[in-house]
Write an enzyme that holds these catalytic residues in place. Structure first.
Site, PDB file in Angstrom:
ATOM      1  N   LYS A 148       0.947  -1.367  -0.295  1.00 23.50           N
ATOM      2  CA  LYS A 148      -0.194   0.032   0.058  1.00 23.50           C
ATOM      3  C   LYS A 148       0.810   1.471  -0.075  1.00 23.50           C
ATOM      4  CE  LYS A 148      -1.017   0.750   5.251  1.00 23.50           C
ATOM      5  NZ  LYS A 148      -0.231   1.463   5.296  1.00 23.50           N
ATOM      6  N   ASP A 149       2.041   1.050   0.502  1.00 26.59           N
ATOM      7  CA  ASP A 149       3.127   2.549   0.397  1.00 26.59           C
ATOM      8  C   ASP A 149       3.839   2.478  -1.039  1.00 26.59           C
ATOM      9  OD1 ASP A 149       2.079   2.583   2.925  1.00 26.59           O
ATOM     10  OD2 ASP A 149       3.998   1.904   3.844  1.00 26.59           O
ATOM     11  N   ARG A 190      -7.815   8.364   3.778  1.00 25.00           N
ATOM     12  CA  ARG A 190      -8.971   8.130   3.636  1.00 25.00           C
ATOM     13  C   ARG A 190      -9.603   6.967   5.206  1.00 25.00           C
ATOM     14  NH1 ARG A 190      -8.833   2.672   5.089  1.00 25.00           N
ATOM     15  NH2 ARG A 190      -6.408   2.488   5.550  1.00 25.00           N
ATOM     16  N   ARG A 191      -9.102   6.554   6.354  1.00 25.91           N
ATOM     17  CA  ARG A 191     -10.111   6.662   7.452  1.00 25.91           C
ATOM     18  C   ARG A 191     -10.235   7.830   7.640  1.00 25.91           C
ATOM     19  NH1 ARG A 191      -3.843   3.744   8.723  1.00 25.91           N
ATOM     20  NH2 ARG A 191      -4.468   1.597   8.407  1.00 25.91           N
ATOM     21  N   ARG A 244       1.248  10.355  13.867  1.00 30.07           N
ATOM     22  CA  ARG A 244       2.710   9.614  12.721  1.00 30.07           C
ATOM     23  C   ARG A 244       2.886   9.021  14.082  1.00 30.07           C
ATOM     24  NH1 ARG A 244       5.584  10.790   8.942  1.00 30.07           N
ATOM     25  NH2 ARG A 244       6.103   8.808   9.206  1.00 30.07           N
ATOM     26  N   ARG A 247       1.656   5.092  18.174  1.00 33.86           N
ATOM     27  CA  ARG A 247       0.432   4.912  17.967  1.00 33.86           C
ATOM     28  C   ARG A 247      -0.534   5.047  19.340  1.00 33.86           C
ATOM     29  NH1 ARG A 247      -1.070   6.098  11.245  1.00 33.86           N
ATOM     30  NH2 ARG A 247       1.367   6.410  11.003  1.00 33.86           N
ATOM     31  N   CYS A 266      -1.122   7.637  -2.375  1.00 30.82           N
ATOM     32  CA  CYS A 266      -1.213   5.968  -0.842  1.00 30.82           C
ATOM     33  C   CYS A 266      -1.595   7.273   0.251  1.00 30.82           C
ATOM     34  CB  CYS A 266      -0.112   5.413  -0.822  1.00 30.82           C
ATOM     35  SG  CYS A 266       1.570   6.638  -0.253  1.00 30.82           S
TER      36      CYS A 266
END
Length: 309
Positions: free
Chosen positions: A84-85, A132-133, A150, A156, A244
């Site tokens: 995805k990156d 997106r989220r 980040r 996180r 992305c």
């Protein structure tokens, strides 16, 4: 008498984060099981050093560029990326030789007090570094406050443990690879939170002038159903001209063989859009879905999100 030199170990380039080394270790173990000697080589990327927003430090490809540079300099023989990156445009001189079988692509919530997304109180602060989220959270729970963050998985989750955030949203695949699924307090269904294109999948990249290595990687690691699915999803990004970091989600799943069912979510305009389509040509399917969505978007909306796919 002259002895035969032992074959040189494959130098596998990886970022140094716990998640990256876990993913690379998984690939290395499978290559070793196929009879190859493998050593991990840590490569530091700008995305690992900077705490700025991904959109500020280059967005698409920020985690991949240093690994790709190391491949070109022949400092490593192969690199493992979170698919995805990885930018969708072909990279001159390099090739994705293998796409292994995908992990569960869903997102999860890690919240205080074991709360689910539905149980979070109005005004709760949810952290994510993903537009997106954030866009899908705004649809699901417009009463929540979404904060851009980040950091690695520990950082996180640490924000939640320290009381700085009420919850964070993470990829389930990352927690699975770190053996930390018990930290998740809620698994988000795909009809509520579509993943990023390629989420849960890995890309194993090498130089395109090494056919023996390309064959060895494909033989040991390639999973054709995953390759077909992610090709469709990434074709959406390519056709939209989105990177992305854009608010685009896509998931391709098996339908009637050999067809795929592709679901896409975009938040490139004032009203988020969803589209579901089926087809047997992965890239053509992705392009078709993107063209349909572009026909429903104002060109001004899409132009602001062309981030170098």
């Amino acid at each position: 008498m002259t002895g035969t030199a032992a074959p040189r170990a494959l130098r596998l380039g990886t970022r140094a984060s716990a998640l990256a080394t876990s993913q690379s270790g998984w690939v290395a173990d499978r290559l070793r099981a196929a009879g190859h000697e493998v050593e991990l080589v840590h490569v530091r990327t700008e995305g690992d050093v900077s705490r700025a927003s991904l959109t500020e430090i280059g967005g698409t490809g920020v985690f991949a560029s240093a690994l790709r540079d190391a491949l070109r300099r022949n400092e490593i023989d192969l690199a493992v990326h979170s698919l995805k990156d990885l930018p969708t445009a072909p990279e001159p001189g390099l090739v994705v030789a293998a796409v292994p079988e995908r992990e569960d692509p869903r997102d999860v919530v890690v919240a205080r007090d074991g709360l689910t997304l539905a149980d979070l109180p109005a005004g709760a602060v949810v952290g994510t570094g993903s537009p997106r989220r954030a866009a899908q959270l705004a649809e699901l729970r417009p009463d929540l406050t979404v904060r851009d963050i980040r950091g690695n998985v520990d950082t996180r989750i640490g924000y939640v443990r320290a009381g700085q955030l009420d919850a964070v949203v993470l990829a389930r695949a990352g927690l699975a690879r770190l053996a930390r699924l018990d930290d998740a307090t809620d698994v988000l269904p795909l009809d509520a939170m579509l993943p990023a294109p390629g989420q849960g999948a890995l890309a194993v990249e090498c130089r395109d002038d090494d056919p023996a290595l390309r064959t060895a990687l494909a033989d040991a690691l390639e999973h054709p159903p995953t390759r077909a699915a992610v090709d469709a999803e990434r074709a959406v990004l390519a056709a939209l001209g989105a990177g992305c970091t854009a608010p685009v989600a896509a998931l391709a799943e098996p339908a009637d063989p050999p067809a795929l069912s592709l679901t896409v979510f975009v938040a490139l305009g004032p009203v988020p859009l969803r589209h579901v389509t089926t087809g047997s040509d992965p890239v053509g399917l992705g392009h078709s879905a993107a063209e349909h969505l572009l026909s429903r978007l104002d060109p001004v909306d899409t132009g602001s999100h062309t981030t170098g796919a």
